[in-house]
Design a protein around this motif. Structure first.
Motif, short mmCIF file in Angstrom:
data_model
loop_
_atom_site.label_atom_id
_atom_site.label_comp_id
_atom_site.label_asym_id
_atom_site.label_seq_id
_atom_site.Cartn_x
_atom_site.Cartn_y
_atom_site.Cartn_z
N SER A 99 0.83 -1.21 0.00
CA SER A 99 0.00 0.00 0.00
C SER A 99 0.86 1.26 0.00
O SER A 99 0.52 2.26 -0.64
CB SER A 99 -0.96 0.00 1.19
N LEU A 100 2.00 1.22 0.68
CA LEU A 100 2.90 2.37 0.65
C LEU A 100 3.42 2.64 -0.77
O LEU A 100 3.59 3.79 -1.18
CB LEU A 100 4.09 2.15 1.59
N TYR A 101 3.66 1.56 -1.52
CA TYR A 101 4.14 1.69 -2.88
C TYR A 101 3.14 2.47 -3.74
O TYR A 101 3.52 3.27 -4.60
CB TYR A 101 4.38 0.29 -3.47
N ARG A 102 1.86 2.25 -3.50
CA ARG A 102 0.83 3.00 -4.23
C ARG A 102 0.65 4.40 -3.65
O ARG A 102 0.44 5.36 -4.38
CB ARG A 102 -0.49 2.23 -4.18
N ASP A 103 0.73 4.51 -2.33
CA ASP A 103 0.51 5.81 -1.68
C ASP A 103 1.56 6.85 -2.07
O ASP A 103 1.24 8.02 -2.25
CB ASP A 103 0.50 5.65 -0.16
N ILE A 104 2.81 6.44 -2.18
CA ILE A 104 3.88 7.42 -2.36
C ILE A 104 3.89 8.03 -3.75
O ILE A 104 4.31 9.17 -3.94
CB ILE A 104 5.26 6.76 -2.07
N ARG A 105 3.35 7.31 -4.73
CA ARG A 105 3.54 7.75 -6.12
C ARG A 105 2.95 9.13 -6.38
O ARG A 105 3.54 9.94 -7.10
CB ARG A 105 2.94 6.71 -7.08
N ALA A 106 1.79 9.41 -5.81
CA ALA A 106 1.14 10.69 -6.09
C ALA A 106 1.91 11.87 -5.52
O ALA A 106 1.83 12.99 -6.05
CB ALA A 106 -0.28 10.69 -5.54
N LEU A 107 2.68 11.65 -4.45
CA LEU A 107 3.37 12.77 -3.81
C LEU A 107 4.44 13.38 -4.72
O LEU A 107 4.86 14.52 -4.52
CB LEU A 107 4.00 12.34 -2.49
N ARG A 108 4.91 12.61 -5.69
CA ARG A 108 5.89 13.15 -6.63
C ARG A 108 5.25 14.05 -7.68
O ARG A 108 5.94 14.65 -8.49
CB ARG A 108 6.65 12.00 -7.31
N ILE A 109 3.92 14.15 -7.65
CA ILE A 109 3.18 14.93 -8.64
C ILE A 109 2.46 16.12 -8.02
O ILE A 109 2.58 17.26 -8.49
CB ILE A 109 2.18 14.03 -9.40
N TYR A 110 1.67 15.87 -6.96
CA TYR A 110 0.80 16.95 -6.49
C TYR A 110 1.54 18.01 -5.70
O TYR A 110 2.63 17.77 -5.18
CB TYR A 110 -0.40 16.40 -5.73
N GLU A 111 0.94 19.19 -5.67
CA GLU A 111 1.53 20.41 -5.07
C GLU A 111 2.91 20.71 -5.65
O GLU A 111 3.83 21.10 -4.95
CB GLU A 111 1.57 20.29 -3.54
N GLY A 112 3.01 20.52 -6.95
CA GLY A 112 4.26 20.83 -7.65
C GLY A 112 5.04 19.57 -7.97
O GLY A 112 5.70 19.02 -7.09
N ALA A 113 4.95 19.09 -9.21
CA ALA A 113 5.65 17.88 -9.61
C ALA A 113 7.16 18.07 -9.48
O ALA A 113 7.66 19.20 -9.44
CB ALA A 113 5.28 17.52 -11.05
N THR A 114 7.87 16.95 -9.44
CA THR A 114 9.33 17.00 -9.31
C THR A 114 9.95 17.90 -10.37
O THR A 114 10.88 18.66 -10.10
CB THR A 114 9.90 15.58 -9.41
N GLU A 115 9.44 17.82 -11.60
CA GLU A 115 10.00 18.62 -12.68
C GLU A 115 9.83 20.12 -12.42
O GLU A 115 10.72 20.92 -12.76
CB GLU A 115 9.34 18.23 -14.00
N VAL A 116 8.71 20.50 -11.81
CA VAL A 116 8.49 21.91 -11.46
C VAL A 116 9.47 22.34 -10.37
O VAL A 116 10.04 23.45 -10.42
CB VAL A 116 7.04 22.13 -11.01
N GLN A 117 9.71 21.47 -9.39
CA GLN A 117 10.66 21.81 -8.34
C GLN A 117 12.07 21.98 -8.91
O GLN A 117 12.83 22.86 -8.49
CB GLN A 117 10.67 20.71 -7.25
N LEU A 118 12.41 21.15 -9.89
CA LEU A 118 13.73 21.29 -10.53
C LEU A 118 13.85 22.61 -11.27
O LEU A 118 14.92 23.24 -11.26
CB LEU A 118 13.95 20.11 -11.48
#
Length: 404
Positions: free
Chosen positions: A375-394
């Protein structure tokens, strides 16, 4: 909404990892008392999360009754601290996410959904919503994203037109957390379509307002209550305007600035839980006459996971400390924007790696529905997108380097 079934209940949570990080200079005595108290409370909570909407309501109720939602609003409206405190939010989200990512979601959305009211609401708006949010009696939502306007907020198309006695809203919002569940939506719309980001205003839209349809629920790989909102000839009174006219973009960014470091903390909590699960499994799993923990390769992997977590933790705590240290009546320094972006990117990316390694260590058990690492594997994936995706942070970090 279709929820993932969970035929195998999660095993009891392992003891919360060491709280040695509370000794770091980023925290003060209030934070050092908060974290262990919340950890003990969280370990005692058991909520059936097979129905994500019912579970979210239950978490809001419990968090409100126990007083934890008081950290989402300032003391003048029933909050626990004089103002929104990023370090408290970080510790709360890290601890809740360790126990239940859905509990973290319920807490975070109370803060994000009401944050703009805290920052810019009139006394009447604040009195109508903030105390109820703190008690868990109202569920809040933040309606910013649209089908064609995610990271590019200035591209949103929802329109708010002035009409006699108020406003008329028309448009579509999507990926709205607590959609169909919230009691009110802080909604951003164009009041001057030709002005780009400078033509956006914010409004408080009650859930039962005629012209608002929140029935289009969105099913995700990790169940969370999301929906698409459709606004069609939705009339609001003048008093629904939140903050200054055309000040919505700045207000949205200020609200997100408060909570961006706490997204990193949620990822941190999930990563810490994955490491705890990996350690527990490695100690009990026997193979070839010894435990999995006895293999040097396992020890190397656990060491790598620990280093990834602690490096993300330092960036997360630093960003929260920087925001809390800034004068409350002045704009946040540019250095904070970069620090928050670095924390959010590093914590979410590192957590994805840590959880993947923990699942791999579990072997076939790791992909079995009902296992915590699954369940953690599914839960974590969205955090790399919402409130500013990783690419935006870069992009934020790259511009900060070029402007330094």
């Amino acid at each position: 909404m279709v929820a993932f079934e969970n035929p195998h209940p999660h095993p009891p949570a392992p003891p919360h990892p060491s709280l040695d990080h509370l000794g770091l200079p980023f925290f003060d005595d209030a934070h050092r008392q908060l974290a262990p108290t919340l950890a003990a409370w969280s370990a005692e909570q058991t909520v059936d999360e097979s129905d994500d909407r019912a579970a979210c309501r239950e978490w809001v109720r419990r968090l409100g009754t126990a007083g934890w939602l008081r950290y989402c609003v300032p003391a003048t409206h029933g909050g626990a601290l004089p103002r929104l405190d990023s370090r408290a939010l970080v510790l709360l989200r890290e601890t809740l996410a360790f126990h239940s990512p859905l509990a973290d979601f319920a807490f975070a959305m109370q803060g994000l959904g009401s944050g703009a009211i805290t920052l810019a609401g009139t006394p009447a708006q604040q009195a109508a919503h903030l105390p109820a949010v703190a008690r868990g009696e109202q569920i809040a939502a933040f309606a910013l994203s649209e089908p064609d306007a995610g990271s590019d907020v200035a591209a949103l198309r929802t329109r708010a037109q002035a009409v006699p006695g108020g406003w008329q809203l028309d448009g579509t919002k999507t990926w709205i957390s607590n959609g169909g569940l919230a009691d009110f939506y802080v909604t951003f719309a164009k009041t001057d379509p030709e002005a780009g980001a400078r033509g956006i205003s914010a409004f408080i839209v009650p859930a039962g307002q005629p012209g608002l349809d929140s029935s289009a629920h969105i099913a995700l790989m990790a169940p969370h209550p999301l929906a698409t909102l459709r606004l069609s000839t939705c009339h609001l009174p003048d008093t629904a305007l939140l903050g200054p006219l055309h000040g919505g973009f700045k207000l949205a960014m200020q609200t997100l600035d408060i909570f961006r470091a706490s997204v990193a903390a949620a990822a941190l909590g999930m990563a810490r839980r994955a490491l705890a699960e990996a350690v527990r499994y490695a100690r009990q799993r026997r193979m070839f006459g010894q435990t999995l923990a006895d293999f040097q390769l396992t020890q190397v992997r656990l060491g790598e996971m620990s280093a990834l977590i602690e490096s993300a933790a330092l960036l997360t705590y630093r960003a929260a400390w920087m925001r809390d240290s800034a004068p409350p009546d002045q704009p946040l320094p540019r250095a904070y924007t970069a620090a928050a972006a670095m924390a959010k990117m590093t914590a979410t990316e590192n957590a994805q790696r840590v959880i993947d390694m923990a699942l791999q260590m579990h072997g076939g058990q790791g992909v079995r529905i009902g296992q915590k690492v699954e369940s953690l594997y599914r839960d974590i994936r969205a955090l790399r997108i919402y409130e500013g995706a990783t690419e935006v942070q870069l992009l934020i970090l790259g511009k900060a380097v070029l402007n330094s």
